[in-house]
Design a protein around this motif. Structure first.
Motif, PDB file in Angstrom:
ATOM      1  N   GLU A 152       2.565  -9.957  -9.252  1.00 27.02           N
ATOM      2  CA  GLU A 152       3.576 -10.115 -10.022  1.00 27.02           C
ATOM      3  C   GLU A 152       3.995  -8.747 -10.282  1.00 27.02           C
ATOM      4  O   GLU A 152       5.364  -8.322 -10.498  1.00 27.02           O
ATOM      5  N   SER A 153       3.251  -7.583 -10.491  1.00 22.11           N
ATOM      6  CA  SER A 153       3.612  -6.310 -10.744  1.00 22.11           C
ATOM      7  C   SER A 153       4.389  -5.596  -9.629  1.00 22.11           C
ATOM      8  O   SER A 153       5.272  -4.959  -9.539  1.00 22.11           O
ATOM      9  N   ILE A 154       3.792  -6.230  -8.217  1.00 22.00           N
ATOM     10  CA  ILE A 154       4.790  -5.771  -7.033  1.00 22.00           C
ATOM     11  C   ILE A 154       6.273  -6.075  -7.129  1.00 22.00           C
ATOM     12  O   ILE A 154       7.106  -5.191  -6.799  1.00 22.00           O
ATOM     13  N   LYS A 155       6.408  -7.271  -7.478  1.00 21.45           N
ATOM     14  CA  LYS A 155       7.920  -7.627  -7.634  1.00 21.45           C
ATOM     15  C   LYS A 155       8.629  -6.776  -8.882  1.00 21.45           C
ATOM     16  O   LYS A 155       9.700  -6.661  -8.625  1.00 21.45           O
ATOM     17  N   ALA A 156       7.847  -6.118  -9.620  1.00 21.83           N
ATOM     18  CA  ALA A 156       8.697  -5.098 -10.757  1.00 21.83           C
ATOM     19  C   ALA A 156       8.863  -3.794 -10.172  1.00 21.83           C
ATOM     20  O   ALA A 156       9.119  -3.075 -10.737  1.00 21.83           O
ATOM     21  N   GLY A 157       8.227  -3.605  -9.008  1.00 18.80           N
ATOM     22  CA  GLY A 157       8.435  -2.230  -8.393  1.00 18.80           C
ATOM     23  C   GLY A 157       7.231  -1.379  -8.250  1.00 18.80           C
ATOM     24  O   GLY A 157       7.307  -0.159  -7.881  1.00 18.80           O
ATOM     25  N   GLU A 158       6.147  -1.732  -8.717  1.00 13.40           N
ATOM     26  CA  GLU A 158       4.881  -1.012  -8.445  1.00 13.40           C
ATOM     27  C   GLU A 158       4.440  -0.671  -7.136  1.00 13.40           C
ATOM     28  O   GLU A 158       4.756  -1.575  -6.037  1.00 13.40           O
ATOM     29  N   VAL A 159       3.641   0.254  -6.607  1.00 15.20           N
ATOM     30  CA  VAL A 159       3.472   0.557  -5.366  1.00 15.20           C
ATOM     31  C   VAL A 159       2.108   0.696  -4.882  1.00 15.20           C
ATOM     32  O   VAL A 159       1.791   0.738  -3.623  1.00 15.20           O
ATOM     33  N   ASP A 160       1.034   0.760  -5.784  1.00 13.82           N
ATOM     34  CA  ASP A 160      -0.336   0.739  -5.342  1.00 13.82           C
ATOM     35  C   ASP A 160      -0.939  -0.526  -5.431  1.00 13.82           C
ATOM     36  O   ASP A 160      -0.881  -1.142  -6.190  1.00 13.82           O
ATOM     37  N   VAL A 161      -1.423  -1.128  -3.966  1.00 15.50           N
ATOM     38  CA  VAL A 161      -1.832  -2.275  -4.045  1.00 15.50           C
ATOM     39  C   VAL A 161      -2.889  -2.352  -2.792  1.00 15.50           C
ATOM     40  O   VAL A 161      -3.088  -1.818  -2.078  1.00 15.50           O
ATOM     41  N   LYS A 162      -4.094  -3.172  -3.253  1.00 10.53           N
ATOM     42  CA  LYS A 162      -5.246  -3.405  -2.002  1.00 10.53           C
ATOM     43  C   LYS A 162      -4.949  -4.709  -1.495  1.00 10.53           C
ATOM     44  O   LYS A 162      -5.001  -5.608  -2.361  1.00 10.53           O
ATOM     45  N   TYR A 163      -5.262  -4.968  -0.399  1.00 10.26           N
ATOM     46  CA  TYR A 163      -5.288  -6.040   0.486  1.00 10.26           C
ATOM     47  C   TYR A 163      -6.446  -6.224   1.489  1.00 10.26           C
ATOM     48  O   TYR A 163      -6.818  -5.079   2.218  1.00 10.26           O
ATOM     49  N   ARG A 164      -6.987  -7.332   1.957  1.00 13.51           N
ATOM     50  CA  ARG A 164      -7.467  -7.531   3.241  1.00 13.51           C
ATOM     51  C   ARG A 164      -6.640  -7.902   4.161  1.00 13.51           C
ATOM     52  O   ARG A 164      -5.679  -8.456   4.304  1.00 13.51           O
ATOM     53  N   LEU A 165      -7.194  -7.097   5.358  1.00 14.41           N
ATOM     54  CA  LEU A 165      -6.336  -7.184   6.653  1.00 14.41           C
ATOM     55  C   LEU A 165      -6.591  -8.679   7.080  1.00 14.41           C
ATOM     56  O   LEU A 165      -7.856  -8.871   7.267  1.00 14.41           O
ATOM     57  N   ASP A 166      -5.686  -9.375   7.332  1.00 14.61           N
ATOM     58  CA  ASP A 166      -5.894 -10.979   7.823  1.00 14.61           C
ATOM     59  C   ASP A 166      -5.243 -11.234   9.362  1.00 14.61           C
ATOM     60  O   ASP A 166      -5.873 -11.704  10.007  1.00 14.61           O
ATOM     61  N   GLU A 167      -4.139 -10.546   9.484  1.00 11.27           N
ATOM     62  CA  GLU A 167      -3.532 -10.649  10.918  1.00 11.27           C
ATOM     63  C   GLU A 167      -2.986  -9.282  11.436  1.00 11.27           C
ATOM     64  O   GLU A 167      -2.247  -8.619  10.253  1.00 11.27           O
ATOM     65  N   TRP A 168      -2.782  -8.933  12.531  1.00  7.21           N
ATOM     66  CA  TRP A 168      -2.040  -7.961  12.936  1.00  7.21           C
ATOM     67  C   TRP A 168      -1.665  -8.270  14.374  1.00  7.21           C
ATOM     68  O   TRP A 168      -1.907  -8.958  15.007  1.00  7.21           O
ATOM     69  N   SER A 169      -0.480  -7.369  14.700  1.00  8.06           N
ATOM     70  CA  SER A 169       0.182  -7.545  15.977  1.00  8.06           C
ATOM     71  C   SER A 169       0.015  -6.007  16.832  1.00  8.06           C
ATOM     72  O   SER A 169      -0.097  -5.280  16.147  1.00  8.06           O
ATOM     73  N   GLU A 170       0.044  -6.346  17.841  1.00 12.99           N
ATOM     74  CA  GLU A 170       0.281  -4.981  18.768  1.00 12.99           C
ATOM     75  C   GLU A 170       1.325  -4.021  18.467  1.00 12.99           C
ATOM     76  O   GLU A 170       2.365  -4.634  18.305  1.00 12.99           O
ATOM     77  N   PRO A 171       1.020  -2.769  18.488  1.00 17.97           N
ATOM     78  CA  PRO A 171       2.483  -1.713  18.185  1.00 17.97           C
ATOM     79  C   PRO A 171       3.641  -2.009  19.199  1.00 17.97           C
ATOM     80  O   PRO A 171       3.106  -2.443  20.541  1.00 17.97           O
ATOM     81  N   GLU A 172       4.726  -1.786  18.699  1.00 23.28           N
ATOM     82  CA  GLU A 172       5.934  -1.836  19.524  1.00 23.28           C
ATOM     83  C   GLU A 172       6.522  -0.557  19.257  1.00 23.28           C
ATOM     84  O   GLU A 172       6.618  -0.015  18.046  1.00 23.28           O
TER      85      GLU A 172
END
Length: 332
Positions: free
Chosen positions: A127-147
């Motif tokens: 909810e704070s992200i929606k308000a513009g905060e920028v520090d956040v931690k997440y688990r890497l769930d999926e990713w794609s090859e670089p393009e």
């Protein structure tokens, strides 16, 4: 320089430059001129005082020779006779209207007794992200090859897309560009067997794309913490394993596996674990996963039987021996 009369960043007066500040350099980078190859534009920094206040700080290119040899990331300094300048760029990373400018008259002395956070990590909710905060931690769930794609300046730019998952099960799309793409993909390539890789993004940039909030790096100010051994990461991983993995397998797989979740992982993610008592209470057909412990294995009898294709009942097999034309006996 009067080290005993330090002014906190929140108390700075833009009309004066006779103040001493005591700060930790959280980030330091040297931007280059995108229109002139090899030309540097000075030094950009993020500094923090002992109260935890953060500000942008700059050294123009004409004063770089005086200051760049003294300034390093993750080190603390007393800075005297700097001045506040209005931030003219649209890339304003904090609420402050001014940045600290180090000029020819500025004195910089290393400080050995800074009392404050090393990284100044400030974690926030979705909810704070929606308000513009920028520090956040997440688990890497999926990713794609670089393009590779073309940017406005006409140059090639590399990027990779990821899907991140927080401890509440909320997903967030993330795009990393250029050196951040290289840093993340390099980690993935060298740690293919790792599971529960935690990515902490500091000084990131949030924006809306097709009505959805997206995360990206903000040029060179962003820092990626990829599975470091720090308290914030250890705490998050413990909570994630206890809360998310307790109710579902969450499609657990190594980060070496990119792309969409398999059918098996998708099934395990959508269906919580049940116990044997839950099965006895079922009153309608459903899909579920029973999590149990194998106490013993009965290997005396086969687990299958031969059945009739017509009635699906169990049948017994017999051997019928008939005499062949040459007098030999053939089993049937």
């Amino acid at each position: 320089m009067d080290k005993n009369r330090v002014t906190f960043l929140n108390n700075l007066d833009w009309r004066s430059k006779l103040f001493t500040i005591k700060v930790n350099v959280l980030r330091l980078w040297i931007p280059v001129n995108p229109k002139r190859e090899g030309e540097t534009l000075g030094i950009e920094m993020v500094v923090m005082d002992e109260q935890g206040t953060r500000m942008q700080a700059t050294v123009s290119s004409k004063f770089m020779k005086k200051h760049e040899i003294l300034l390093n990331e993750h080190e603390c300094y007393y800075i005297y006779k700097s001045q506040l300048s209005v931030i003219m760029s649209n890339l304003k990373h904090f609420e402050k209207e001014h940045a600290i400018s180090l000029n020819f008259d500025t004195s910089v002395k290393k400080c050995e007794n800074f009392y404050g956070s090393v990284y100044c990590i400030r974690l926030v909710s979705f909810e704070s992200i929606k308000a513009g905060e920028v520090d956040v931690k997440y688990r890497l769930d999926e990713w794609s090859e670089p393009e590779v794609t073309k940017i406005k300046m006409g140059k090639d730019s590399k990027y990779m897309n990821m899907q991140l998952l927080d401890e509440e099960g909320i997903k967030l799309k993330c795009t990393l560009w250029d050196e951040y793409c290289d840093q993340m993909f390099g980690y993935i390539q060298s740690h293919k067997e790792e599971v529960d890789v935690v990515l902490l993004v500091q000084f990131g940039s949030f924006y809306k794309y097709k009505g959805k909030i997206m995360l990206s790096n903000a040029f060179q100010i962003t820092r990626l913490f990829i599975n470091p051994d720090i308290e914030e990461i250890r705490s998050f991983r413990t909570k994630f394993v206890e809360k998310i993995c307790k109710t579902s397998s969450n499609g657990q797989k190594s980060i070496g596996s990119s792309g969409n979740i398999s059918l098996a992982d998708d099934f395990l993610f959508k269906h919580p674990f049940s116990n044997f008592l839950d099965i006895t209470l079922l009153d309608k057909p459903c899909e579920l996963i029973v999590h149990g412990l194998i106490m013993s294995v009965d290997d005396k009898d086969d687990w299958y039987y031969v059945g009739c294709d017509q009635c699906n009942r169990k049948v017994e097999t017999t051997f019928v021996i008939e005499e062949a034309e040459d007098g030999a006996e053939e089993p049937k």
